[in-house]
Design an enzyme around this catalytic site. Structure first.
Site, PDB file in Angstrom:
ATOM      1  N   GLU A 108     -11.842   4.526   6.464  1.00 48.45           N
ATOM      2  CA  GLU A 108     -11.667   5.656   7.398  1.00 48.45           C
ATOM      3  C   GLU A 108     -11.401   6.950   6.638  1.00 48.45           C
ATOM      4  OE1 GLU A 108      -9.898   4.423  11.446  1.00 48.45           O
ATOM      5  OE2 GLU A 108      -8.827   3.213   9.975  1.00 48.45           O
ATOM      6  N   GLU A 128     -10.033  -3.959  10.535  1.00 44.14           N
ATOM      7  CA  GLU A 128      -8.810  -3.975  11.349  1.00 44.14           C
ATOM      8  C   GLU A 128      -8.841  -5.014  12.459  1.00 44.14           C
ATOM      9  OE1 GLU A 128     -10.409  -1.264  10.336  1.00 44.14           O
ATOM     10  OE2 GLU A 128      -9.043   0.378   9.904  1.00 44.14           O
TER      11      GLU A 128
HETATM   12  C1  LIG Z   1       2.900   3.405  15.648  1.00 43.16           C
HETATM   13  C2  LIG Z   1       2.650   4.244  14.574  1.00 43.16           C
HETATM   14  C3  LIG Z   1       1.527   3.764  13.832  1.00 43.16           C
HETATM   15  C4  LIG Z   1       1.015   4.847  13.118  1.00 43.16           C
HETATM   16  C5  LIG Z   1      -0.081   4.467  12.275  1.00 43.16           C
HETATM   17  C6  LIG Z   1      -1.336   4.773  12.934  1.00 43.16           C
HETATM   18  C7  LIG Z   1      -2.317   5.087  11.939  1.00 43.16           C
HETATM   19  C8  LIG Z   1      -3.294   4.036  11.935  1.00 43.16           C
HETATM   20  C9  LIG Z   1      -4.235   4.411  10.960  1.00 43.16           C
HETATM   21  C10 LIG Z   1      -4.915   3.555  10.279  1.00 43.16           C
HETATM   22  C11 LIG Z   1      -4.826   2.157  10.468  1.00 43.16           C
HETATM   23  C12 LIG Z   1      -5.500   1.394   9.635  1.00 43.16           C
HETATM   24  C13 LIG Z   1      -5.338  -0.046   9.746  1.00 43.16           C
HETATM   25  C14 LIG Z   1      -5.653  -0.716   8.455  1.00 43.16           C
HETATM   26  O1  LIG Z   1      -6.150  -0.192   7.520  1.00 43.16           O
HETATM   27  S1  LIG Z   1      -5.210  -2.305   8.449  1.00 43.16           S
HETATM   28  C15 LIG Z   1      -5.663  -2.854   6.819  1.00 43.16           C
HETATM   29  C16 LIG Z   1      -7.113  -3.076   6.704  1.00 43.16           C
HETATM   30  N1  LIG Z   1      -7.377  -3.696   5.427  1.00 43.16           N
HETATM   31  C17 LIG Z   1      -7.738  -4.941   5.289  1.00 43.16           C
HETATM   32  O2  LIG Z   1      -7.944  -5.656   6.238  1.00 43.16           O
HETATM   33  C18 LIG Z   1      -7.905  -5.431   3.890  1.00 43.16           C
HETATM   34  C19 LIG Z   1      -6.999  -6.572   3.628  1.00 43.16           C
HETATM   35  N2  LIG Z   1      -7.085  -7.003   2.254  1.00 43.16           N
HETATM   36  C20 LIG Z   1      -8.106  -7.739   1.776  1.00 43.16           C
HETATM   37  O3  LIG Z   1      -9.073  -8.032   2.429  1.00 43.16           O
HETATM   38  C21 LIG Z   1      -7.980  -8.199   0.364  1.00 43.16           C
HETATM   39  O4  LIG Z   1      -6.634  -8.270   0.051  1.00 43.16           O
HETATM   40  C22 LIG Z   1      -8.716  -7.301  -0.653  1.00 43.16           C
HETATM   41  C23 LIG Z   1      -8.277  -5.862  -0.515  1.00 43.16           C
HETATM   42  C24 LIG Z   1     -10.223  -7.443  -0.461  1.00 43.16           C
HETATM   43  C25 LIG Z   1      -8.349  -7.786  -2.083  1.00 43.16           C
HETATM   44  O5  LIG Z   1      -8.664  -9.160  -2.201  1.00 43.16           O
HETATM   45  P1  LIG Z   1      -8.193  -9.985  -3.506  1.00 43.16           P
HETATM   46  O6  LIG Z   1      -8.567  -9.253  -4.697  1.00 43.16           O
HETATM   47  O7  LIG Z   1      -8.703 -11.376  -3.314  1.00 43.16           O
HETATM   48  O8  LIG Z   1      -6.608  -9.978  -3.475  1.00 43.16           O
HETATM   49  P2  LIG Z   1      -5.599 -10.526  -2.394  1.00 43.16           P
HETATM   50  O9  LIG Z   1      -6.224 -10.670  -1.091  1.00 43.16           O
HETATM   51  O10 LIG Z   1      -4.928 -11.716  -2.953  1.00 43.16           O
HETATM   52  O11 LIG Z   1      -4.559  -9.306  -2.293  1.00 43.16           O
HETATM   53  C26 LIG Z   1      -3.766  -8.909  -3.420  1.00 43.16           C
HETATM   54  C27 LIG Z   1      -2.406  -8.514  -2.908  1.00 43.16           C
HETATM   55  O12 LIG Z   1      -2.530  -7.343  -2.115  1.00 43.16           O
HETATM   56  C28 LIG Z   1      -1.941  -7.547  -0.825  1.00 43.16           C
HETATM   57  N3  LIG Z   1      -2.709  -6.745   0.136  1.00 43.16           N
HETATM   58  C29 LIG Z   1      -4.022  -6.697   0.295  1.00 43.16           C
HETATM   59  N4  LIG Z   1      -4.374  -5.815   1.232  1.00 43.16           N
HETATM   60  C30 LIG Z   1      -3.232  -5.271   1.682  1.00 43.16           C
HETATM   61  C31 LIG Z   1      -2.926  -4.272   2.657  1.00 43.16           C
HETATM   62  N5  LIG Z   1      -3.864  -3.636   3.338  1.00 43.16           N
HETATM   63  N6  LIG Z   1      -1.643  -3.989   2.874  1.00 43.16           N
HETATM   64  C32 LIG Z   1      -0.651  -4.594   2.171  1.00 43.16           C
HETATM   65  N7  LIG Z   1      -0.876  -5.539   1.220  1.00 43.16           N
HETATM   66  C33 LIG Z   1      -2.163  -5.867   0.991  1.00 43.16           C
HETATM   67  C34 LIG Z   1      -2.083  -9.035  -0.599  1.00 43.16           C
HETATM   68  O13 LIG Z   1      -1.166  -9.479   0.345  1.00 43.16           O
HETATM   69  C35 LIG Z   1      -1.791  -9.552  -2.004  1.00 43.16           C
HETATM   70  O14 LIG Z   1      -0.418  -9.499  -2.222  1.00 43.16           O
HETATM   71  P3  LIG Z   1       0.444 -10.807  -2.253  1.00 43.16           P
HETATM   72  O15 LIG Z   1      -0.233 -11.728  -3.201  1.00 43.16           O
HETATM   73  O16 LIG Z   1       1.789 -10.391  -2.657  1.00 43.16           O
HETATM   74  O17 LIG Z   1       0.403 -11.328  -0.840  1.00 43.16           O
END
Ligand SMILES: CCCCCCCC/C=C\C=C\CC(=O)SCCNC(=O)CCNC(=O)[C@H](O)C(C)(C)COP(=O)(O)OP(=O)(O)OC[C@H]1O[C@@H](n2cnc3c(N)ncnc32)[C@H](O)[C@@H]1OP(=O)(O)O
Length: 730
Positions: A108, A128
């Site tokens: 985004e 999302e």
């Molecule tokens: C009410 C008020 C609200 C106001 C806010 C409104 C504003 C809203 C605006 C925007 C909203 C946006 C919503 C989003 O963006 S939701 C997130 C969308 N993203 C995803 O779905 C991606 C998720 N992640 C993945 O698919 C994978 O992790 C990837 C990035 C492809 C990396 O894959 P890989 O290399 O295999 O590594 P891991 O999956 O093992 O991840 C490594 C560690 O990173 C942590 N992780 C990954 N993504 C996130 C994230 N988005 N947020 C936090 N942490 C994340 C993952 O948990 C691993 O960590 P750990 O091993 O400690 O668990």
């Protein structure tokens, strides 16, 4: 600072920094806003490049902060939407340099930039919806304006991630590079300084609607309702896109925010986000000896062998080949080999076509080769062998004995059993430490789950190798301990038994399936059993002497060792009704191997006669009770599995159920579901069921469940620590 700035000539390069995936936490957003405002005001800066540290643009909003966010108060704070507005409104060109991933809020943000350059290996998507949300920072309003409604609808409602070359063809990014996307972006930024930007602002673009846009959106809702039963986010995503179609950009953004907030704190969003982190946590396995995912080193598998080319073996061979592994496929006779090789080749052809269509014929890595042979000696150079013959201990032991003498020292030996004792199989080999269970799910080239069953002697090297292989195969591996039926099928057994008891008590397969499908299962227990093949359970029950020649003479028809038993599935198999594969089972199918289940009058008549012959009185059971009757014993077995230390934690069980058993992801998994409805409710119902059915032991509440309720039902994440796992075998 979560966003760093350095200047290259007249270009300000802003780098998002929040390892490991540069998630856009509130701090990162604030920092981004400050730096953006700063460079916008700096007269020496003529253009801006946005990128992420360590070769990753951004994995999206920081999901971990969601549970700490209160929509009522935090909505007033600045959000990613404001950052995007500032970037888009900037009078200086802003170029996104997309490396690694740009997902969710990450994409985004890139869409709010005026230009997007991607590295050829980068991947982008609005994911999302898979977290129970919708793109809440303008994604639902900008993407349809950029690539058209049909393509945006597909990406937003499925969470599909596309490789950069596809993103270019769709029009999401402007170009790809095999070199540094950041350098390319700096180059472009310098080139476009001073050029008009209005046409580059997606918010100003008129939306191109197909003439039938209303029916396109309505049809999508119907399709998504079927595909993701009971899930809200997919439906709400369509409404956000409808807003993009019907409203000016600014009003569409307001509507998007309203819809986003309707999902933000929902139970479904919580469940999906729990499922996301549960998958990451199960990858971090540990053994009682202290070995774990960090300390053990996985071996690379270049050549793998598959023994047995039945349905499972075919899928496993395809799965390996798709991961560019060279495969040797072995069968015992000419006829089986020919049948198996034809099937594997046909599936591989279909998969190649799908891959080409998905990647829009972009040059991509080809699949590994598959060699078909009758010669066991061909296995002598395989790095890893997966035996996938049918469930017969004697046959499996014979094969492992042969493998022991043929395979090179150090080769890993895996058995694709769905419940037989791994230690007994390992005991006939010269290398029990290199033997492990790899329980694939059918169809093995498509299903995500790999249950990795650790034998008593399995070394940390084989565990880490197979867990690593599961990633290479694009599967989710879960390490469990060795016990009859392992985890998944151990929980499945009471669920299926309960469903069959309902048939004895007067319900029909259609009624029971409908309740479980309305709950969100892709298929109810009877449609699923027909798909899996009724003969599998039948063979296993014969092996255990519950039916067939090994059944002790004089055993009562509806009891085994004093416990309630239903012979209904056995009788169906004796009638040659094995499910889809024989064209009839609990339902009838249009043809042998047909997929469309239709009510079968034979089954209804048979059930009627059976109840009459056994003088069984019909019971009136409400839909809610059907659900609890089937699900609570499954959940109860989950607690028993934890009590026995067969799974490391509730997350492991949930990941198994979400990825291998069709459990609706928006309900998190059986253990998460239990925590949401409340453990006291589950306990009270089980106690009631057990009191009325003392001959069904799976209804007897587990000690762990009772203990947790006694402790005031702590949240799921505290279950492990609260009980300390005195019996843990993992
Ligand atoms: C009410 C008020 C609200 C106001 C806010 C409104 C504003 C809203 C605006 C925007 C909203 C946006 C919503 C989003 O963006 S939701 C997130 C969308 N993203 C995803 O779905 C991606 C998720 N992640 C993945 O698919 C994978 O992790 C990837 C990035 C492809 C990396 O894959 P890989 O290399 O295999 O590594 P891991 O999956 O093992 O991840 C490594 C560690 O990173 C942590 N992780 C990954 N993504 C996130 C994230 N988005 N947020 C936090 N942490 C994340 C993952 O948990 C691993 O960590 P750990 O091993 O400690 O668990």
């Amino acid at each position: 600072m979560a966003a760093l700035k350095h200047i290259v000539g007249s270009v300000a390069v802003i780098t998002i920094r929040n390892p490991p995936v540069n998630a856009l936490s509130p701090q990162v957003q604030v920092s981004l806003m400050e730096v953006l405002k700063d460079v916008t005001l700096d007269p020496s800066v003529k253009a801006i490049v946005l990128c992420g540290e360590n070769g990753k643009f951004s994995g999206g909003a920081d999901i971990r902060t969601f549970s700490k966010t209160d929509p009522k108060t935090d909505i007033k704070r600045m959000s990613l939407d404001d950052v995007n507005s500032v970037a888009e409104r900037s009078r200086k060109p802003v170029v996104a340099a997309v490396e690694g991933v740009a997902l969710g809020g990450g994409l985004e943000l890139a869409l709010a930039c005026h230009y997007r350059i991607a590295h050829v290996k980068a991947r982008v998507g609005l994911t999302e919806v898979l977290l129970g949300l919708l793109p809440g920072a303008g994604g639902t309003q900008r993407l349809p304006r950029l690539i058209g409604v049909p393509a945006a609808l597909d990406m937003i409602t499925t969470g599909k991630i596309v490789p950069a070359p596809v993103a270019v063809k769709l029009g999401i990014v402007d170009s790809v590079t095999e070199g540094s996307a950041v350098e390319e972006a700096i180059h472009l930024a310098q080139k476009v300084v001073g050029q008009p930007l209005e046409s580059r602002r997606i918010c100003s673009k008129p939306i191109q609607c197909p003439p039938n846009v209303d029916s396109l959106l309505n049809d999508a809702k119907v399709k998504l309702k079927k595909q993701f039963r009971g899930a809200e986010s997919h439906q709400v995503c369509v409404e956000a896109i409808r807003a993009a179609v019907q409203l000016p950009f600014a009003e569409g953004i307001v509507k998007e925010r309203e819809l986003f907030l309707s999902l933000f704190n929902s139970d479904q969003a919580k469940a999906c986000q729990y499922a996301f982190f549960a998958e990451r946590s199960v990858a971090k396995w540990t053994t009682p000896s202290g070995a774990n995912w960090k300390s053990a080193s996985p071996q690379t598998i270049r050549t793998a062998a598959v023994i047995g080319l039945g349905t499972m073996g075919q899928g496993i061979a395809v799965s390996l080949a798709k991961a560019q592994i060279q495969v040797i496929a072995v069968e015992q006779d000419e006829q089986q080999l020919e049948k198996g090789s034809k099937a594997v080749t046909a599936i591989l052809e279909r998969e190649t076509l799908k891959k080409q269509q998905f990647e829009l014929a972009h040059k991509s890595d080809s699949f590994g080769s598959v060699t078909f042979t009758l010669d066991f000696n061909a296995l002598k150079n395989a790095d890893l062998v997966i035996e996938a013959v049918y469930e017969n201990m004697a046959l499996k032991k014979e094969i492992f004995q042969r493998l022991s003498s043929i395979c090179k020292p150090g080769a890993f030996l895996c058995t694709n059993t769905s419940g037989l004792d791994i230690d007994e199989i390992a005991s006939v080999t010269d290398r029990p430490h290199l033997v492990i269970g790899t329980h694939f799910f059918s169809p093995a080239h498509l299903m995500k789950l790999l249950e990795v069953v650790r034998g008593y002697h399995s070394s940390s090297t084989i565990i880490s190798t197979v867990m690593n292989l599961s990633k290479v195969l694009n599967k989710v591996g879960v390490v469990v301990d060795n016990c009859p039926l392992f985890v998944g099928n151990r929980l499945l057994l009471p669920y299926i038994n309960q469903a069959v008891f309902l048939l004895e008590d007067g319900r029909t397969p259609e009624e029971v399936d409908q309740v479980l499908e309305e709950f969100g299962y892709a298929m109810g227990p009877f449609r699923m059993s027909d798909l899996a093949g009724l003969d599998i359970g039948w063979r296993s029950r014969m092996e255990f002497g519950l039916t067939g020649p090994k059944l002790l003479p004089g055993a009562p028809v509806r009891q085994r060792e004093g416990k309630r038993y239903s012979p209904l599935p056995d009788i169906l198999c004796e009638e040659g009704r094995f499910g889809q594969k024989s064209g009839k089972g609990w339902y009838q199918y249009e043809t042998v191997g047909g997929r469309n289940a239709a009510r079968d009058p034979w089954v209804h008549n048979f059930l009627h006669e059976y109840r009459r012959a056994h003088a069984i009185k019909q019971k009136n059971v409400s839909q809610g009770e059907i659900l609890e009757w089937c699900l609570y014993p499954l959940i109860n077995e989950g607690f028993k599995v934890l009590e026995d230390g067969i799974a490391s934690g509730p997350e492991d069980i949930d990941v198994i159920y979400n990825n291998g058993y069709g459990w609706p992801r928006h309900k998190g998994g059986p253990m998460f579901y239990a925590s949401m409805i409340g453990l006291p409710r589950v306990l009270v119902k089980l106690e009631e069921f057990y009191k009325n059915n003392p001959d069904i032991p799976s209804l007897k509440p587990s000690n762990l469940l009772k203990a947790l309720v006694k402790q005031g039902s702590p949240p799921l994440k505290e279950w492990r620590s609260q009980l300390g796992y005195p019996n843990s075998r993992l």
